[in-house]
Motif scaffolding. Structure first.
Motif, PDB file in Angstrom:
ATOM      1  N   ILE A 257     -21.892   3.580  17.735  1.00 44.97           N
ATOM      2  CA  ILE A 257     -22.166   2.198  18.182  1.00 44.97           C
ATOM      3  C   ILE A 257     -23.327   2.211  19.176  1.00 44.97           C
ATOM      4  O   ILE A 257     -24.206   1.339  19.142  1.00 44.97           O
ATOM      5  N   GLU A 258     -23.353   3.240  20.038  1.00 48.21           N
ATOM      6  CA  GLU A 258     -24.414   3.307  21.053  1.00 48.21           C
ATOM      7  C   GLU A 258     -25.734   3.828  20.479  1.00 48.21           C
ATOM      8  O   GLU A 258     -26.789   3.601  21.064  1.00 48.21           O
ATOM      9  N   ALA A 259     -25.667   4.506  19.351  1.00 46.13           N
ATOM     10  CA  ALA A 259     -26.903   4.988  18.724  1.00 46.13           C
ATOM     11  C   ALA A 259     -27.613   3.854  17.983  1.00 46.13           C
ATOM     12  O   ALA A 259     -28.825   3.923  17.729  1.00 46.13           O
ATOM     13  N   LEU A 260     -26.844   2.806  17.632  1.00 46.27           N
ATOM     14  CA  LEU A 260     -27.406   1.750  16.780  1.00 46.27           C
ATOM     15  C   LEU A 260     -28.332   0.804  17.533  1.00 46.27           C
ATOM     16  O   LEU A 260     -28.069   0.442  18.694  1.00 46.27           O
ATOM     17  N   ALA A 261     -29.352   0.352  16.850  1.00 46.99           N
ATOM     18  CA  ALA A 261     -30.184  -0.755  17.320  1.00 46.99           C
ATOM     19  C   ALA A 261     -29.380  -2.048  17.171  1.00 46.99           C
ATOM     20  O   ALA A 261     -28.421  -2.101  16.381  1.00 46.99           O
ATOM     21  N   PRO A 262     -29.762  -3.107  17.911  1.00 41.26           N
ATOM     22  CA  PRO A 262     -29.137  -4.412  17.658  1.00 41.26           C
ATOM     23  C   PRO A 262     -29.198  -4.722  16.159  1.00 41.26           C
ATOM     24  O   PRO A 262     -30.186  -4.399  15.488  1.00 41.26           O
ATOM     25  N   ASN A 263     -28.135  -5.308  15.627  1.00 40.93           N
ATOM     26  CA  ASN A 263     -28.034  -5.689  14.204  1.00 40.93           C
ATOM     27  C   ASN A 263     -27.858  -4.500  13.256  1.00 40.93           C
ATOM     28  O   ASN A 263     -27.900  -4.670  12.039  1.00 40.93           O
ATOM     29  N   GLY A 264     -27.679  -3.301  13.828  1.00 40.35           N
ATOM     30  CA  GLY A 264     -27.542  -2.119  12.976  1.00 40.35           C
ATOM     31  C   GLY A 264     -26.148  -1.976  12.399  1.00 40.35           C
ATOM     32  O   GLY A 264     -25.206  -2.684  12.771  1.00 40.35           O
ATOM     33  N   VAL A 265     -26.020  -1.026  11.470  1.00 39.90           N
ATOM     34  CA  VAL A 265     -24.736  -0.798  10.804  1.00 39.90           C
ATOM     35  C   VAL A 265     -24.462   0.699  10.718  1.00 39.90           C
ATOM     36  O   VAL A 265     -25.358   1.481  10.406  1.00 39.90           O
ATOM     37  N   ALA A 266     -23.218   1.064  11.029  1.00 41.75           N
ATOM     38  CA  ALA A 266     -22.788   2.466  10.891  1.00 41.75           C
ATOM     39  C   ALA A 266     -21.706   2.544   9.829  1.00 41.75           C
ATOM     40  O   ALA A 266     -20.723   1.800   9.876  1.00 41.75           O
ATOM     41  N   ALA A 267     -21.911   3.436   8.870  1.00 43.62           N
ATOM     42  CA  ALA A 267     -20.914   3.660   7.816  1.00 43.62           C
ATOM     43  C   ALA A 267     -20.196   4.971   8.112  1.00 43.62           C
ATOM     44  O   ALA A 267     -20.838   6.006   8.294  1.00 43.62           O
TER      45      ALA A 267
END
Ligand code: NAP
Ligand code: BGC
Ligand code: ZN
Length: 358
Positions: A257-267
């Protein structure tokens, strides 16, 4: 016929002799060419995932298979056609809406079996039978690499769902991080290099290492999680629009969650054991909300994902695929296929001598 199975009281795959299966109505008989081994197979062998078929003292292993139709049995397939089987089947005597809709990959626990993993014998045998509508045709030229269709189909599904979750607005992902340098992570890394400009792959190895060489070869940047934990990727490199987790290391689900840019998605694809640890739940909850971030879980894959994987694999350079195959062995000497060390990426169990139609 020869098959490779795990017994209930053992953690070592063994060669067993079984009768050749007879195809039932709607099923074809397939002569197996190759079966791949992945992290899930290791989890099945060690007892960490899956279950034995009801009433059986053993389970034939293998869910990443490629074979040749030996007896179409009136299904419309042709003798000699190369095929890859999907993994999920209806539990005995049942059907349900997921299978009726061809969405077995979305079925909850109890409404499916998985061949070689959950309650059904797998494909690591000289022959197997399958309903024809669970057999995906592939060209003969792809047969040596047919074991990659199933794992790549898992990725095609995860990518379809991740992109769908961002489809309500203008979203142009530029950077992605794959967590894990096992066979699933590396295959996915190449796949994502085809779609986003910059890719990172997270591992925990020192050079020289064959997986780190692969990361270099596809033009990706290696991130050592011992030096740069996943939540520190933004400070060390950049925020990423996509995270694909293939480690089974549970803290990665939340660090993503902290690696993601705003609006990003982690699968998330890994399947860890139960694990209790501390996280800042409130902070992560807030970050998901205020930055419109998305976490999805994804498992298994359907027929269309296998077709997408087939198309992708046809475009993948064979030197990269060859780099991933570290062991090819026969069922009589299967131990090397289940060695899980740093020199192993994708082990393959090959059946029989090649025949004219191969
Ligand atoms: P694998 O061979 O076990 O690979 C996992 C990789 O993650 C290994 O290379 C391991 O590194 C690395 N890793 C583990 N913890 C790490 C950490 N803290 N930091 C950095 N790297 C770490 O398994 P696989 O076949 O590639 O599959 C990956 C996971 O996905 C498994 O849990 C598998 O069960 C699951 N899976 C799920 C699906 C699905 O449909 N959801 C499909 C296939 C697989 P080392 O080798 O150096 O230890
Ligand atoms: C298989 C999937 C399966 C998942 C969970 C993966 O390794 O490739 O087909 O659904 O494990 O059992
Ligand atoms: Zn698998």
């Amino acid at each position: 016929m020869k098959a490779v199975a795990i017994h209930r009281d053992s953690d070592t795959p063994e060669l067993v002799e079984k009768p050749r299966p007879e195809p039932e109505h709607g099923e074809a008989l397939v002569r197996t060419l190759r079966v791949g081994v992945d992290g899930t197979d290791h989890e099945v062998v060690s007892g960490g995932h899956g279950r034995f078929p009801d009433g059986a003292d053993h389970m034939v292993l293998g869910h990443e298979a490629v074979g040749v139709v030996a007896d179409p049995n009136g299904t419309g397939l042709d003798i000699g056609q190369h095929v890859v089987p999907t993994v999920r089947r209806k539990p005995d005597g049942q059907t349900n809406d997921y299978f009726r809709r061809s969405e077995a990959d979305m079925a909850p626990d109890g409404q499916y079996v998985e061949r070689g993993i959950v309650g059904a014998h797998g494909f690591m045998a000289e022959y197997f039978t399958s309903p024809a509508d669970f057999l995906v045709e592939i060209p003969a030229s792809l047969a040596p690499y047919g074991v990659f269709v199933e794992p790549l189909s898992n990725t095609e599904k995860a990518i379809e769902h991740a992109w769908a979750a961002r489809s309500a607005f203008e979203w142009n992902p530029e950077a992605a991080a794959v967590l894990g340098n096992g066979p699933l992570g590396l295959l996915t890394l190449w796949r994502l290099t085809q779609t986003v400009d910059r890719t990172y792959c997270v591992g925990r190895r020192d050079r020289p290492d064959i997986t780190l060489d692969f990361i270099d070869e596809v033009g990706s940047t290696y991130v050592d999680s011992r030096e740069t934990p996943v939540d520190e990727i933004p400070a060390a490199h950049e925020v990423v629009d996509v995270v694909y987790e293939a480690t089974g290391y549970a803290p990665h689900a939340f660090q993503s969650i902290e690696a993601l840019a705003p609006n990003g998605v982690a699968a998330l694809l890994g399947i860890p054991d139960s694990w209790t640890f501390e996280i800042d739940g409130g902070g992560l909850h807030t970050e998901l909300v205020l930055d419109n971030k998305c976490l999805i879980g994804s498992v298994n894959s359907g027929y269309t994902h296998f077709e997408a994987a087939r198309e992708r694999l046809e475009a993948m350079p064979t030197d990269l695929l060859d780099h991933l195959i570290t062991t090819v062995t026969g069922p009589e000497n299967v131990a090397p296929a289940f060695v899980d060390d740093d020199d192993q990426i994708k082990a393959v169990v090959a059946f029989g001598a090649p025949q004219a139609e191969d």
